[in-house]
Design a protein around this motif. Structure first.
Motif, PDB file in Angstrom:
ATOM      1  N   ARG A  20     -33.883 -22.065  12.625  1.00 32.69           N
ATOM      2  CA  ARG A  20     -34.963 -21.278  13.219  1.00 32.69           C
ATOM      3  C   ARG A  20     -36.269 -21.609  12.516  1.00 32.69           C
ATOM      4  O   ARG A  20     -36.295 -21.771  11.284  1.00 32.69           O
ATOM      5  CB  ARG A  20     -34.668 -19.787  13.092  1.00 32.69           C
ATOM      6  CG  ARG A  20     -35.751 -18.898  13.706  1.00 32.69           C
ATOM      7  CD  ARG A  20     -35.358 -17.429  13.696  1.00 32.69           C
ATOM      8  NE  ARG A  20     -36.419 -16.615  14.290  1.00 32.69           N
ATOM      9  CZ  ARG A  20     -36.335 -15.302  14.481  1.00 32.69           C
ATOM     10  NH1 ARG A  20     -35.235 -14.666  14.120  1.00 32.69           N
ATOM     11  NH2 ARG A  20     -37.341 -14.636  15.027  1.00 32.69           N
ATOM     12  N   LEU A  21     -37.345 -21.720  13.299  1.00 27.54           N
ATOM     13  CA  LEU A  21     -38.674 -21.924  12.735  1.00 27.54           C
ATOM     14  C   LEU A  21     -39.225 -20.539  12.395  1.00 27.54           C
ATOM     15  O   LEU A  21     -39.683 -19.798  13.251  1.00 27.54           O
ATOM     16  CB  LEU A  21     -39.580 -22.650  13.730  1.00 27.54           C
ATOM     17  CG  LEU A  21     -39.025 -23.985  14.254  1.00 27.54           C
ATOM     18  CD1 LEU A  21     -40.031 -24.650  15.186  1.00 27.54           C
ATOM     19  CD2 LEU A  21     -38.694 -24.924  13.101  1.00 27.54           C
ATOM     20  N   VAL A  22     -39.157 -20.186  11.111  1.00 26.12           N
ATOM     21  CA  VAL A  22     -39.370 -18.795  10.702  1.00 26.12           C
ATOM     22  C   VAL A  22     -40.836 -18.391  10.755  1.00 26.12           C
ATOM     23  O   VAL A  22     -41.150 -17.198  10.748  1.00 26.12           O
ATOM     24  CB  VAL A  22     -38.807 -18.556   9.283  1.00 26.12           C
ATOM     25  CG1 VAL A  22     -37.304 -18.723   9.285  1.00 26.12           C
ATOM     26  CG2 VAL A  22     -39.446 -19.497   8.266  1.00 26.12           C
ATOM     27  N   ASP A  23     -41.775 -19.342  10.788  1.00 25.84           N
ATOM     28  CA  ASP A  23     -43.195 -18.983  10.833  1.00 25.84           C
ATOM     29  C   ASP A  23     -43.646 -18.569  12.227  1.00 25.84           C
ATOM     30  O   ASP A  23     -44.737 -18.026  12.390  1.00 25.84           O
ATOM     31  CB  ASP A  23     -44.057 -20.162  10.362  1.00 25.84           C
ATOM     32  CG  ASP A  23     -43.881 -20.439   8.867  1.00 25.84           C
ATOM     33  OD1 ASP A  23     -43.488 -19.503   8.154  1.00 25.84           O
ATOM     34  OD2 ASP A  23     -44.132 -21.574   8.442  1.00 25.84           O
ATOM     35  N   ALA A  24     -42.825 -18.809  13.241  1.00 29.99           N
ATOM     36  CA  ALA A  24     -43.209 -18.483  14.611  1.00 29.99           C
ATOM     37  C   ALA A  24     -43.121 -16.974  14.843  1.00 29.99           C
ATOM     38  O   ALA A  24     -42.252 -16.291  14.302  1.00 29.99           O
ATOM     39  CB  ALA A  24     -42.309 -19.214  15.598  1.00 29.99           C
ATOM     40  N   SER A  25     -44.038 -16.449  15.665  1.00 22.31           N
ATOM     41  CA  SER A  25     -44.059 -15.012  15.922  1.00 22.31           C
ATOM     42  C   SER A  25     -42.989 -14.589  16.923  1.00 22.31           C
ATOM     43  O   SER A  25     -42.612 -13.421  16.968  1.00 22.31           O
ATOM     44  CB  SER A  25     -45.441 -14.592  16.436  1.00 22.31           C
ATOM     45  OG  SER A  25     -45.799 -15.335  17.582  1.00 22.31           O
ATOM     46  N   ASN A  26     -42.489 -15.529  17.728  1.00 20.09           N
ATOM     47  CA  ASN A  26     -41.386 -15.266  18.649  1.00 20.09           C
ATOM     48  C   ASN A  26     -40.188 -16.136  18.258  1.00 20.09           C
ATOM     49  O   ASN A  26     -40.340 -17.094  17.494  1.00 20.09           O
ATOM     50  CB  ASN A  26     -41.815 -15.584  20.084  1.00 20.09           C
ATOM     51  CG  ASN A  26     -42.911 -14.667  20.573  1.00 20.09           C
ATOM     52  OD1 ASN A  26     -42.669 -13.520  20.942  1.00 20.09           O
ATOM     53  ND2 ASN A  26     -44.150 -15.159  20.576  1.00 20.09           N
TER      54      ASN A  26
END
Length: 261
Positions: A20-26
């Protein structure tokens, strides 16, 4: 791979979530996608992982990403191949992953003294140490095209990290979930050409796009956008063609997204 092969892979390939790209808001998942012995990486954003936005009440962010790709494919080609399809966590946007040149950023915040030819100053600020700094982007023809494209799609969130310089030298823009509103919402780090004339090839591309919007493209966009939103795309193209120049910030809303990266 070429675009048609990439779209076939994205539409029909088997998706395996790897992280998962954890910096994304969704919810934004990094995945492997496989079909007929061909493997690639992709980004998968399931609709069920979207956070509701009060000012984007219609449709889905995934649908807006796909609509933005369709407009790109009919014009400047700055968005990686993107589809809407079922995935491990339901329907969502699936986009080809772009490997980037980490050492060759196209947008940066640097010391005022380090601005060199080939960089266009956009916004004066301070770095994390409080020293004078300036937001700059490369004087690159593909970024100039992306700046015009962002006007067309009314991009409300063109951060520096959304401008990718691929290993093969190509330039792509990603993360277009909050585009295509009917009201003016342009927020971008790509203001370097404000008030300058649009290049002839950009004008030619806009004219072709306008024709496409009156045909099959316009009908296809209705699968993802409201009729008012589709109509607004054409109106923005008309306005840009009539002006013949890159717009400048209006002052009615923040011109640059925050954070800028």
């Amino acid at each position: 791979m070429d675009t048609s092969a990439a779209l076939r892979l994205l539409e029909h390939g088997r998706i395996e979530v790897e992280g998962r790209l954890v910096d994304a808001s969704n919810a934004t998942l990094f995945c492997k996608i496989s079909l007929d012995g061909v493997d690639a990486q992709c980004v998968y954003k399931p609709v069920r992982g979207e956070r509701p936005l009060w000012d984007f009440p219609d449709g889905t962010l995934a649908g807006r990403e796909v609509a933005t790709y369709l407009i790109s494919a009919a014009s400047f080609g700055v968005v990686p191949p993107t589809v809407l399809r079922p995935g491990p966590f339901g329907s969502g946007m699936v986009q080809l992953w772009i490997e980037t040149r980490e050492e060759d950023e196209l947008v940066d915040i640097i010391s005022v003294d380090d601005v060199k030819p080939g960089w266009i100053p956009v916004f004066h600020a301070h770095d994390r140490f409080g020293d004078p700094a300036v937001l700059v982007h490369a004087d690159h023809p593909r970024i100039a095209e992306m700046a015009a494209f962002d006007v067309v799609v009314n991009n409300a969130d063109r951060k520096g990290g959304h401008v990718l310089h691929a290993h093969d030298g190509a330039v792509y823009g990603v993360d277009h979930g909050i585009c295509l509103h009917t009201e003016p919402k342009l927020r971008t780090v790509l203001w370097g050409w404000a008030r300058e004339p649009l290049p002839d090839h950009v004008l030619d591309t806009l004219r072709r796009l306008r024709s496409e919007l009156d045909g099959t493209l316009g009908e296809t966009l209705h699968d993802h956008l409201t009729r008012a939103e589709v109509r607004a795309v054409g109106e923005r193209v008309d306005k840009l063609l009539a002006a013949g120049v890159y717009p400048e910030p209006s002052g009615d809303w923040p011109a640059i997204p925050w954070p800028a990266f």
